[in-house]
Design a protein around this motif. Structure first.
Motif, PDB file in Angstrom:
ATOM      1  N   LEU A  28      39.972  33.109  37.741  1.00  0.00           N
ATOM      2  CA  LEU A  28      39.505  34.487  37.852  1.00  0.00           C
ATOM      3  C   LEU A  28      39.220  34.868  39.299  1.00  0.00           C
ATOM      4  O   LEU A  28      39.569  35.957  39.754  1.00  0.00           O
ATOM      5  CB  LEU A  28      38.239  34.687  37.010  1.00  0.00           C
ATOM      6  CG  LEU A  28      38.381  34.474  35.488  1.00  0.00           C
ATOM      7  CD1 LEU A  28      37.048  34.723  34.801  1.00  0.00           C
ATOM      8  CD2 LEU A  28      39.467  35.359  34.906  1.00  0.00           C
ATOM      9  N   VAL A  29      38.591  33.961  40.046  1.00  0.00           N
ATOM     10  CA  VAL A  29      38.216  34.257  41.428  1.00  0.00           C
ATOM     11  C   VAL A  29      39.437  34.342  42.337  1.00  0.00           C
ATOM     12  O   VAL A  29      39.503  35.182  43.237  1.00  0.00           O
ATOM     13  CB  VAL A  29      37.222  33.188  41.951  1.00  0.00           C
ATOM     14  CG1 VAL A  29      37.057  33.291  43.457  1.00  0.00           C
ATOM     15  CG2 VAL A  29      35.872  33.357  41.261  1.00  0.00           C
ATOM     16  N   THR A  30      40.413  33.475  42.102  1.00  0.00           N
ATOM     17  CA  THR A  30      41.582  33.438  42.992  1.00  0.00           C
ATOM     18  C   THR A  30      42.684  34.396  42.557  1.00  0.00           C
ATOM     19  O   THR A  30      43.640  34.607  43.294  1.00  0.00           O
ATOM     20  CB  THR A  30      42.160  32.010  43.061  1.00  0.00           C
ATOM     21  OG1 THR A  30      42.475  31.552  41.732  1.00  0.00           O
ATOM     22  CG2 THR A  30      41.160  31.050  43.702  1.00  0.00           C
ATOM     23  N   SER A  31      42.557  34.978  41.372  1.00  0.00           N
ATOM     24  CA  SER A  31      43.586  35.899  40.869  1.00  0.00           C
ATOM     25  C   SER A  31      42.918  37.144  40.295  1.00  0.00           C
ATOM     26  O   SER A  31      43.067  37.462  39.109  1.00  0.00           O
ATOM     27  CB  SER A  31      44.441  35.214  39.793  1.00  0.00           C
ATOM     28  OG  SER A  31      44.914  33.962  40.221  1.00  0.00           O
ATOM     29  N   LEU A  32      42.172  37.839  41.121  1.00  0.00           N
ATOM     30  CA  LEU A  32      41.386  38.978  40.647  1.00  0.00           C
ATOM     31  C   LEU A  32      42.252  40.038  39.969  1.00  0.00           C
ATOM     32  O   LEU A  32      41.919  40.536  38.893  1.00  0.00           O
ATOM     33  CB  LEU A  32      40.619  39.614  41.815  1.00  0.00           C
ATOM     34  CG  LEU A  32      39.341  38.914  42.286  1.00  0.00           C
ATOM     35  CD1 LEU A  32      38.762  39.648  43.477  1.00  0.00           C
ATOM     36  CD2 LEU A  32      38.320  38.829  41.169  1.00  0.00           C
ATOM     37  N   GLU A  33      43.374  40.384  40.616  1.00  0.00           N
ATOM     38  CA  GLU A  33      44.198  41.466  40.073  1.00  0.00           C
ATOM     39  C   GLU A  33      44.789  41.093  38.713  1.00  0.00           C
ATOM     40  O   GLU A  33      44.770  41.888  37.765  1.00  0.00           O
ATOM     41  CB  GLU A  33      45.313  41.822  41.053  1.00  0.00           C
ATOM     42  CG  GLU A  33      46.105  43.046  40.628  1.00  0.00           C
ATOM     43  CD  GLU A  33      46.952  43.611  41.760  1.00  0.00           C
ATOM     44  OE1 GLU A  33      47.672  44.587  41.496  1.00  0.00           O
ATOM     45  OE2 GLU A  33      46.883  43.089  42.891  1.00  0.00           O
ATOM     46  N   GLN A  34      45.312  39.870  38.607  1.00  0.00           N
ATOM     47  CA  GLN A  34      45.874  39.423  37.332  1.00  0.00           C
ATOM     48  C   GLN A  34      44.785  39.342  36.264  1.00  0.00           C
ATOM     49  O   GLN A  34      44.998  39.743  35.113  1.00  0.00           O
ATOM     50  CB  GLN A  34      46.556  38.069  37.506  1.00  0.00           C
ATOM     51  CG  GLN A  34      47.261  37.569  36.248  1.00  0.00           C
ATOM     52  CD  GLN A  34      47.987  36.249  36.481  1.00  0.00           C
ATOM     53  OE1 GLN A  34      48.127  35.790  37.610  1.00  0.00           O
ATOM     54  NE2 GLN A  34      48.444  35.634  35.402  1.00  0.00           N
ATOM     55  N   SER A  35      43.606  38.857  36.655  1.00  0.00           N
ATOM     56  CA  SER A  35      42.501  38.716  35.707  1.00  0.00           C
ATOM     57  C   SER A  35      42.012  40.068  35.206  1.00  0.00           C
ATOM     58  O   SER A  35      41.610  40.211  34.053  1.00  0.00           O
ATOM     59  CB  SER A  35      41.336  37.971  36.372  1.00  0.00           C
ATOM     60  OG  SER A  35      41.748  36.712  36.855  1.00  0.00           O
ATOM     61  N   ALA A  36      42.044  41.055  36.097  1.00  0.00           N
ATOM     62  CA  ALA A  36      41.553  42.386  35.740  1.00  0.00           C
ATOM     63  C   ALA A  36      42.414  43.062  34.684  1.00  0.00           C
ATOM     64  O   ALA A  36      41.950  43.944  33.959  1.00  0.00           O
ATOM     65  CB  ALA A  36      41.484  43.262  36.986  1.00  0.00           C
ATOM     66  N   LEU A  37      43.677  42.626  34.583  1.00  0.00           N
ATOM     67  CA  LEU A  37      44.627  43.287  33.679  1.00  0.00           C
ATOM     68  C   LEU A  37      45.016  42.434  32.479  1.00  0.00           C
ATOM     69  O   LEU A  37      45.752  42.891  31.611  1.00  0.00           O
ATOM     70  CB  LEU A  37      45.885  43.677  34.466  1.00  0.00           C
ATOM     71  CG  LEU A  37      45.659  44.595  35.672  1.00  0.00           C
ATOM     72  CD1 LEU A  37      46.960  44.777  36.446  1.00  0.00           C
ATOM     73  CD2 LEU A  37      45.094  45.932  35.243  1.00  0.00           C
ATOM     74  N   SER A  38      44.535  41.211  32.424  1.00  0.00           N
ATOM     75  CA  SER A  38      44.956  40.280  31.372  1.00  0.00           C
ATOM     76  C   SER A  38      43.995  40.300  30.186  1.00  0.00           C
ATOM     77  O   SER A  38      42.807  40.594  30.331  1.00  0.00           O
ATOM     78  CB  SER A  38      45.051  38.857  31.917  1.00  0.00           C
ATOM     79  OG  SER A  38      46.014  38.765  32.940  1.00  0.00           O
ATOM     80  N   THR A  39      44.517  39.953  29.029  1.00  0.00           N
ATOM     81  CA  THR A  39      43.690  39.802  27.835  1.00  0.00           C
ATOM     82  C   THR A  39      43.078  38.411  27.815  1.00  0.00           C
ATOM     83  O   THR A  39      43.443  37.534  28.612  1.00  0.00           O
ATOM     84  CB  THR A  39      44.532  39.994  26.562  1.00  0.00           C
ATOM     85  OG1 THR A  39      45.515  38.947  26.500  1.00  0.00           O
ATOM     86  CG2 THR A  39      45.234  41.345  26.569  1.00  0.00           C
ATOM     87  N   ILE A  40      42.158  38.201  26.880  1.00  0.00           N
ATOM     88  CA  ILE A  40      41.530  36.884  26.743  1.00  0.00           C
ATOM     89  C   ILE A  40      42.588  35.818  26.459  1.00  0.00           C
ATOM     90  O   ILE A  40      42.589  34.744  27.078  1.00  0.00           O
ATOM     91  CB  ILE A  40      40.494  36.893  25.602  1.00  0.00           C
ATOM     92  CG1 ILE A  40      39.340  37.825  25.934  1.00  0.00           C
ATOM     93  CG2 ILE A  40      39.976  35.478  25.334  1.00  0.00           C
ATOM     94  CD1 ILE A  40      38.336  37.983  24.809  1.00  0.00           C
ATOM     95  N   SER A  41      43.498  36.109  25.558  1.00  0.00           N
ATOM     96  CA  SER A  41      44.525  35.122  25.190  1.00  0.00           C
ATOM     97  C   SER A  41      45.454  34.824  26.354  1.00  0.00           C
ATOM     98  O   SER A  41      45.879  33.676  26.548  1.00  0.00           O
ATOM     99  CB  SER A  41      45.330  35.621  23.990  1.00  0.00           C
ATOM    100  OG  SER A  41      45.961  36.854  24.277  1.00  0.00           O
ATOM    101  N   GLN A  42      45.789  35.846  27.153  1.00  0.00           N
ATOM    102  CA  GLN A  42      46.657  35.628  28.312  1.00  0.00           C
ATOM    103  C   GLN A  42      45.987  34.735  29.342  1.00  0.00           C
ATOM    104  O   GLN A  42      46.617  33.844  29.923  1.00  0.00           O
ATOM    105  CB  GLN A  42      47.032  36.973  28.935  1.00  0.00           C
ATOM    106  CG  GLN A  42      48.025  37.780  28.104  1.00  0.00           C
ATOM    107  CD  GLN A  42      48.223  39.189  28.626  1.00  0.00           C
ATOM    108  OE1 GLN A  42      47.336  39.775  29.252  1.00  0.00           O
ATOM    109  NE2 GLN A  42      49.415  39.748  28.385  1.00  0.00           N
TER     110      GLN A  42
END
Length: 285
Positions: A28-42
């Protein structure tokens, strides 16, 4: 009241997280943008953990739900993008015009400093300044490639106050820590590849109950996890092939802050040092 950022919350709770939660936190910390748009399962699939582990991380951080955690991630991502929008980088066409190798190097260093502006929290610099000014003893540690920045900061701090010590390039004297107390500060510089000596010194600082301040590339680096304050240089591999400029800039921020906060004592100490230098004939001019 200063609101904690998502990365600060992760850092404060990191040591208490389960191994699976730590893996999620790193992602989450190193991939903020991806984390912000991803679902729990992703996110769970990307990290290789269960969806329950992702949800439990939000609870471990003191939040009510994954949605609340993701909201914080989105706010932090947007904040970083807003900072970045104020940074003017040369266009590809302009970069193509740079044919002189030294001019190209200068352009690269400008990128490093621009990234540093977005990376550093001003309140962390002032907290560092306050701790260093109040400390009864300070040791600046840096090993191998990090030693250059460590010695520069030690030299500057030694001109501003007494009881400042520095490591050697390959180790430190354990005896230096013998008189360290809760009022002492260990300022440790550690970058990839992280040296074992840095981690040992960090752990010894905690044993002595001294305050640990880290200068490193990311909040969750080996010493970043242990530090009270973590000043980061950034971890973009395309830009930070060499962190020395960012380290020296961070060090300069600290020195400037001490000068501004305690100008009278700094000036008086500098005057005494100049008298000693003149008596010893250390400098030509």
């Amino acid at each position: 009241m200063i609101t904690k950022t998502f990365q600060q919350m992760i850092k404060e709770k990191y040591q208490d997280l389960s191994p699976g939660q730590k893996k999620v936190a790193e992602f989450l910390v190193t991939s903020l943008e991806q984390s912000a748009l991803s679902t729990i399962s992703q996110i769970a699939r990307e990290v290789g953990v269960s969806e329950t582990t992702v949800i439990r991380l939000s609870y471990a951080l003191g939040l009510n739900s994954f949605s609340e955690m993701q909201k914080m991630i989105r706010e932090e991502m947007l904040s970083q993008k807003q900072h970045a929008s104020h940074v003017i980088l040369p266009s590809e066409e302009e970069e193509g015009k740079v044919t002189n190798i030294f001019a190209h190097s200068i352009q690269h260093e400008k990128k490093i400093l621009d990234c540093l502006v977005n990376q550093v929290r001003e309140e962390d610099i002032w907290k560092t300044v306050e701790l260093l000014m109040k400390a009864d003893r300070i040791i600046v540690g840096g090993f191998r490639e990090s030693y250059t920045a460590a010695y520069w900061l030690y030299y500057k701090l030694n001109q501003l106050r007494d009881h400042v010590f520095v490591s050697s390039p390959t180790g430190y004297h354990p005896e230096t820590l013998a008189n360290f107390t809760e009022k002492s500060v260990v300022l440790l510089i550690s970058l990839p590849r992280y040296s074992k000596e840095a981690l040992v010194l960090a752990e010894q600082a905690r044993e002595q109950k001294a305050t640990l301040i880290a200068m490193t590339d990311r909040p969750l680096s080996p010493i970043g996890q242990l530090a009270t304050i973590t000043l980061t240089t950034g971890e973009n591999p395309e830009i930070f092939t060499d962190h020395i400029l960012a380290l020296l800039s961070l060090s300069e921020f600290i020195v400037m802050g001490i000068h501004q906060s305690d100008e009278k004592n700094a000036r008086e100490r500098r005057k005494k040092l100049e008298q000693i230098y003149n008596q010893a004939g250390l400098f030509i001019e």
